[in-house]
Design a protein around this motif. Sequence first.
Motif, PDB file in Angstrom:
ATOM      1  N   ILE A  95      -2.622  -0.773  18.068  1.00  0.00           N
ATOM      2  CA  ILE A  95      -3.199  -1.327  16.514  1.00  0.00           C
ATOM      3  C   ILE A  95      -4.512  -1.450  16.417  1.00  0.00           C
ATOM      4  CG2 ILE A  95      -2.783  -3.120  14.898  1.00  0.00           C
ATOM      5  CD1 ILE A  95      -0.067  -3.775  15.981  1.00  0.00           C
ATOM      6  N   SER A  96      -5.389  -1.962  17.412  1.00  0.00           N
ATOM      7  CA  SER A  96      -6.642  -1.976  17.476  1.00  0.00           C
ATOM      8  C   SER A  96      -7.284  -0.745  17.099  1.00  0.00           C
ATOM      9  CB  SER A  96      -7.456  -2.650  18.748  1.00  0.00           C
ATOM     10  OG  SER A  96      -6.662  -3.825  18.668  1.00  0.00           O
ATOM     11  N   LYS A  97      -7.007   0.359  17.834  1.00  0.00           N
ATOM     12  CA  LYS A  97      -7.514   1.736  17.711  1.00  0.00           C
ATOM     13  C   LYS A  97      -7.087   2.285  16.497  1.00  0.00           C
ATOM     14  CE  LYS A  97      -7.324   2.871  22.581  1.00  0.00           C
ATOM     15  NZ  LYS A  97      -6.971   3.740  23.683  1.00  0.00           N
ATOM     16  N   VAL A  98      -6.049   1.970  15.883  1.00  0.00           N
ATOM     17  CA  VAL A  98      -5.723   2.206  14.399  1.00  0.00           C
ATOM     18  C   VAL A  98      -6.553   1.773  13.507  1.00  0.00           C
ATOM     19  CG1 VAL A  98      -3.922   2.150  12.600  1.00  0.00           C
ATOM     20  CG2 VAL A  98      -3.371   2.669  14.933  1.00  0.00           C
ATOM     21  N   VAL A  99      -6.879   0.422  13.670  1.00  0.00           N
ATOM     22  CA  VAL A  99      -7.752  -0.239  12.791  1.00  0.00           C
ATOM     23  C   VAL A  99      -9.110   0.330  12.938  1.00  0.00           C
ATOM     24  CG1 VAL A  99      -8.996  -2.571  12.259  1.00  0.00           C
ATOM     25  CG2 VAL A  99      -6.705  -2.627  12.816  1.00  0.00           C
ATOM     26  N   LYS A 100      -9.669   0.725  13.927  1.00  0.00           N
ATOM     27  CA  LYS A 100     -11.031   1.003  14.157  1.00  0.00           C
ATOM     28  C   LYS A 100     -11.158   2.564  13.257  1.00  0.00           C
ATOM     29  CE  LYS A 100     -14.474   2.381  17.751  1.00  0.00           C
ATOM     30  NZ  LYS A 100     -14.616   2.435  19.126  1.00  0.00           N
ATOM     31  N   ALA A 101      -9.905   3.404  13.559  1.00  0.00           N
ATOM     32  CA  ALA A 101      -9.882   4.361  12.770  1.00  0.00           C
ATOM     33  C   ALA A 101      -9.912   4.591  11.396  1.00  0.00           C
ATOM     34  CB  ALA A 101      -8.508   5.477  13.500  1.00  0.00           C
ATOM     35  N   LEU A 102      -9.087   3.524  10.880  1.00  0.00           N
ATOM     36  CA  LEU A 102      -9.170   3.385   9.721  1.00  0.00           C
ATOM     37  C   LEU A 102     -10.342   2.925   8.876  1.00  0.00           C
ATOM     38  CD1 LEU A 102      -5.604   1.378   9.245  1.00  0.00           C
ATOM     39  CD2 LEU A 102      -6.034   3.664   8.227  1.00  0.00           C
ATOM     40  N   ASN A 103     -11.071   2.037   9.480  1.00  0.00           N
ATOM     41  CA  ASN A 103     -12.497   1.633   8.874  1.00  0.00           C
ATOM     42  C   ASN A 103     -13.354   2.762   9.045  1.00  0.00           C
ATOM     43  OD1 ASN A 103     -11.540  -0.748   8.027  1.00  0.00           O
ATOM     44  ND2 ASN A 103     -11.704  -1.812   9.853  1.00  0.00           N
ATOM     45  N   GLU A 104     -13.478   3.449  10.230  1.00  0.00           N
ATOM     46  CA  GLU A 104     -14.404   4.486  10.418  1.00  0.00           C
ATOM     47  C   GLU A 104     -14.211   5.736   9.350  1.00  0.00           C
ATOM     48  OE1 GLU A 104     -13.761   6.013  14.272  1.00  0.00           O
ATOM     49  OE2 GLU A 104     -15.213   4.231  15.367  1.00  0.00           O
ATOM     50  N   LYS A 105     -13.220   5.891   8.940  1.00  0.00           N
ATOM     51  CA  LYS A 105     -12.803   6.886   7.866  1.00  0.00           C
ATOM     52  C   LYS A 105     -13.068   6.303   6.332  1.00  0.00           C
ATOM     53  CE  LYS A 105      -9.581  10.059  10.140  1.00  0.00           C
ATOM     54  NZ  LYS A 105     -10.153  11.227   9.612  1.00  0.00           N
ATOM     55  N   GLY A 159      -8.895  -3.210  -1.617  1.00  0.00           N
ATOM     56  CA  GLY A 159     -10.085  -2.619  -1.757  1.00  0.00           C
ATOM     57  C   GLY A 159     -10.907  -3.357  -0.368  1.00  0.00           C
ATOM     58  N   ASN A 160     -10.129  -3.992   0.538  1.00  0.00           N
ATOM     59  CA  ASN A 160     -10.927  -4.509   1.760  1.00  0.00           C
ATOM     60  C   ASN A 160     -10.759  -3.587   3.005  1.00  0.00           C
ATOM     61  OD1 ASN A 160     -11.374  -6.903   0.094  1.00  0.00           O
ATOM     62  ND2 ASN A 160      -9.281  -7.706   0.614  1.00  0.00           N
ATOM     63  N   ASP A 161     -11.520  -3.913   3.801  1.00  0.00           N
ATOM     64  CA  ASP A 161     -11.418  -3.289   5.236  1.00  0.00           C
ATOM     65  C   ASP A 161     -10.140  -3.801   5.694  1.00  0.00           C
ATOM     66  OD1 ASP A 161     -13.838  -2.269   4.728  1.00  0.00           O
ATOM     67  OD2 ASP A 161     -14.851  -3.655   6.111  1.00  0.00           O
ATOM     68  N   PHE A 162      -9.497  -2.894   6.607  1.00  0.00           N
ATOM     69  CA  PHE A 162      -8.440  -2.892   7.382  1.00  0.00           C
ATOM     70  C   PHE A 162      -8.544  -3.989   8.625  1.00  0.00           C
ATOM     71  CE2 PHE A 162      -7.003   0.945   5.096  1.00  0.00           C
ATOM     72  CZ  PHE A 162      -5.475   0.424   4.718  1.00  0.00           C
ATOM     73  N   SER A 194      -2.825  -6.987   8.773  1.00  0.00           N
ATOM     74  CA  SER A 194      -2.445  -6.172   7.715  1.00  0.00           C
ATOM     75  C   SER A 194      -1.877  -4.906   8.186  1.00  0.00           C
ATOM     76  CB  SER A 194      -3.792  -5.819   6.555  1.00  0.00           C
ATOM     77  OG  SER A 194      -4.749  -5.215   7.569  1.00  0.00           O
ATOM     78  N   THR A 195      -2.574  -4.293   9.248  1.00  0.00           N
ATOM     79  CA  THR A 195      -2.162  -3.012   9.678  1.00  0.00           C
ATOM     80  C   THR A 195      -0.709  -3.141  10.578  1.00  0.00           C
ATOM     81  OG1 THR A 195      -4.434  -2.461  10.267  1.00  0.00           O
ATOM     82  CG2 THR A 195      -2.827  -1.071  11.080  1.00  0.00           C
ATOM     83  N   ARG A 196      -0.658  -4.380  11.188  1.00  0.00           N
ATOM     84  CA  ARG A 196       0.590  -4.495  11.726  1.00  0.00           C
ATOM     85  C   ARG A 196       1.929  -4.549  10.977  1.00  0.00           C
ATOM     86  NH1 ARG A 196       1.971  -5.898  17.016  1.00  0.00           N
ATOM     87  NH2 ARG A 196       4.252  -6.598  17.238  1.00  0.00           N
ATOM     88  N   LEU A 249       0.627  -1.159  -0.056  1.00  0.00           N
ATOM     89  CA  LEU A 249       0.119  -0.001  -0.080  1.00  0.00           C
ATOM     90  C   LEU A 249       0.956   1.232   0.083  1.00  0.00           C
ATOM     91  CD1 LEU A 249      -2.941   0.905   0.680  1.00  0.00           C
ATOM     92  CD2 LEU A 249      -2.386   1.050   2.831  1.00  0.00           C
ATOM     93  N   GLY A 250       0.723   2.223  -0.681  1.00  0.00           N
ATOM     94  CA  GLY A 250       1.421   3.269  -0.798  1.00  0.00           C
ATOM     95  C   GLY A 250       2.298   3.484  -2.168  1.00  0.00           C
ATOM     96  N   TYR A 251       2.441   2.532  -2.847  1.00  0.00           N
ATOM     97  CA  TYR A 251       3.360   2.476  -3.847  1.00  0.00           C
ATOM     98  C   TYR A 251       2.772   1.506  -5.183  1.00  0.00           C
ATOM     99  CZ  TYR A 251       7.236   3.622  -0.817  1.00  0.00           C
ATOM    100  OH  TYR A 251       8.085   4.034   0.139  1.00  0.00           O
ATOM    101  N   ASP A 252       3.162   2.157  -6.160  1.00  0.00           N
ATOM    102  CA  ASP A 252       3.013   1.479  -7.537  1.00  0.00           C
ATOM    103  C   ASP A 252       4.301   1.037  -8.180  1.00  0.00           C
ATOM    104  OD1 ASP A 252       0.115   1.993  -7.604  1.00  0.00           O
ATOM    105  OD2 ASP A 252       0.475   3.934  -8.253  1.00  0.00           O
TER     106      ASP A 252
END
Length: 521
Positions: free
Chosen positions: A207-217, A224-227, A231-233, A173-176
């Motif tokens: 990390i759990s809070k990061v995942v929650k924030a990512l999916n809320e946004k 194209g999947n939810d975090f 995968s976040t770690r 993620l972040g690169y082509d």
Amino acid sequence: MRIKKNKKKEVVRCAVYTRVSTDNQAEKGYSSLESQKEHILNFIKSRKFEGWELFGIYEDAGFSAASLDRPELQRMLRDIRKGLIDVVLVYKIDRLTRSHKDFYYLIEFFDKYNVELVAVTQKFDTTNAMGRLLRSIMLDFAQFEREMTAERTRDKMKARAKKGLWNGGCLPLGYDYDPENKKLIINPQEAKIVKFIFETYLKEGSISKVVKALNEKGYKTKNGNDFIYTSTRHILENPIYAGKIKYSGEIYQGNHEAIIDERIFEEVQRMLNRNKKECKSIKQNKYDFLLRGLLRCGYCGSNLTTHYTLKNGDKFFYYKCTRIQHRDKTACLSKPLPARKFDNVMVESIGNMAKDNRLLKRILERSNRVVLNEIEELRKEENKLEKEIERKSEEIRKLLNLFLLDKNPPIEVREEVNKRSKEKEELEKKLEEIRLKIRRKESTVIDFEIIKKGLEGFYKVYPSLEPKERQALARLFIKEVKILNDKVDVEFLEFPELAHQEPVQILKEPSIRGGRRDSNP
């Protein structure tokens, strides 16, 4: 012959495989399907004294040997998986395949299912010692070739990493990837998500809070999947975002632009390591969990993973839905399950089954129901064939009486006798196949004492075993445990003698938790 190790085997079931590459060739006499089949059938007849009998003929007309994607070959491989074939016979090896890679695959496949290979015109016969030696030598060379290829590939990838080049695989993620310059280039939109992940982790430390924030946004992964947690770690731990390339445990300077400043990346790694030490993975105690890998959430269908909490310095062990583990508590309705208490309930339930004769008889009836129904259908077919054979015999007897009355009966009568005789022979062949199937099915039917002794054995042996041994023993009896908050459905695995049967749901143990958290697991 190796296949004679099984003393119960009454016949050696032979599969004949023939192939020609073009439709025109299939119609020619030389090396045609019929010519191949004739040679192979004669070979089988020559081994009839060893119990060799034809099981089936598989003919691929108009198919190249460059690929294994041939309908009759695939049908034969499916029959091998079902345990229906003991020996595969071909006219020549190239009728089976012309590819070395495919040949080695097939040899290993046959060996896995205890199936021998015979090429009737090339003296390649794995039913004897010399043939098996040749097969072993060929497989050794194949393994050597694979290892050499893998070693060369590893060396090449290491050399690329040293040059700072990306070795391929799933794009981070972040690169082509720029194929012209053969390097990673930043994808601006995705790079914003990567920066958000690192910034949020530095702020929240979870990390759990990061995942929650990512999916809320509404942010999505590269696919194209939810975090989720893993995968976040992986993103947080990946040095590629600091402009590095990691290969085989070594880190090299990459030739691509970094998304995350190296100081920020190092600070995140220190936080991850600190949190890891404070909350050690429960995998260190994995054999303390009797039902690890057997539990499934009844709400979302996810597996249950092992988990623990600390309270006053004591560890309390739980089974927890992986959906919650990867996301957050709102991801599923299931509640943590106290592990030790539930493990004890399961062991006690198995022991109680051994004492309940009515329950065991019900298990037996349900376990044997499918196979007994199959035997009943085979018996009907057996009776039908016996009547047809008797009818053919009577027809042949009537025709033969014409020979007694007339020394020179019409040629039509002779042809009719031959025709009816061949039909009778085919029916007798089918009858023998049906009877063989019946004998095999009957051998899988078990009685009450087998189940009872099996369950009693579990209950008696269990207390004296080590945790790892207890876990292995549980897998001999339990297939899956489906967990809901108010009930538990257990599917007991087929005992070895019940391999033909659907699992039986028998345990309904309501509300063993007594609450969302159990203080005495």
